[in-house]
Design a protein around this motif. Structure first.
Motif: not given
Length: 73
Positions: A6, A20, A28, A31, A47, A50, A68, A70
């Motif tokens: 995050w 990231f 991922c 997300c 988003t 990813p 964010v 993930a």
């Protein structure tokens, strides 16, 4: 195992890349991003798809701070 990552990014209408902290070795899977600017800066945040190392975060209007989260492995 599952990896959680995050952080924050300044989301824009053109999109801002959130990298990231560490690339996901296998991908991922989920997300999400939320507006952390508060009610005075209400905006829809979304988003893109990813990659293993980043995701693009968009704001419906203007530039807002987004958090964010993930999940991958």
């Amino acid at each position: 195992g599952i990896i959680l990552q995050w952080g924050t990014v300044s989301a824009t209408t053109a999109g801002a890349v959130f990298t990231f902290p560490s690339a996901f070795p296998h991908g991922c899977y989920v997300c999400t991003a939320t507006n952390t600017a508060g009610a005075s800066s209400a905006a829809v945040i979304s988003t893109g798809t990813p990659s293993t190392s980043s995701v693009t975060v968009y704001s419906e209007t203007g530039t807002v701070t987004a958090t964010v989260l993930a999940i991958g492995h």
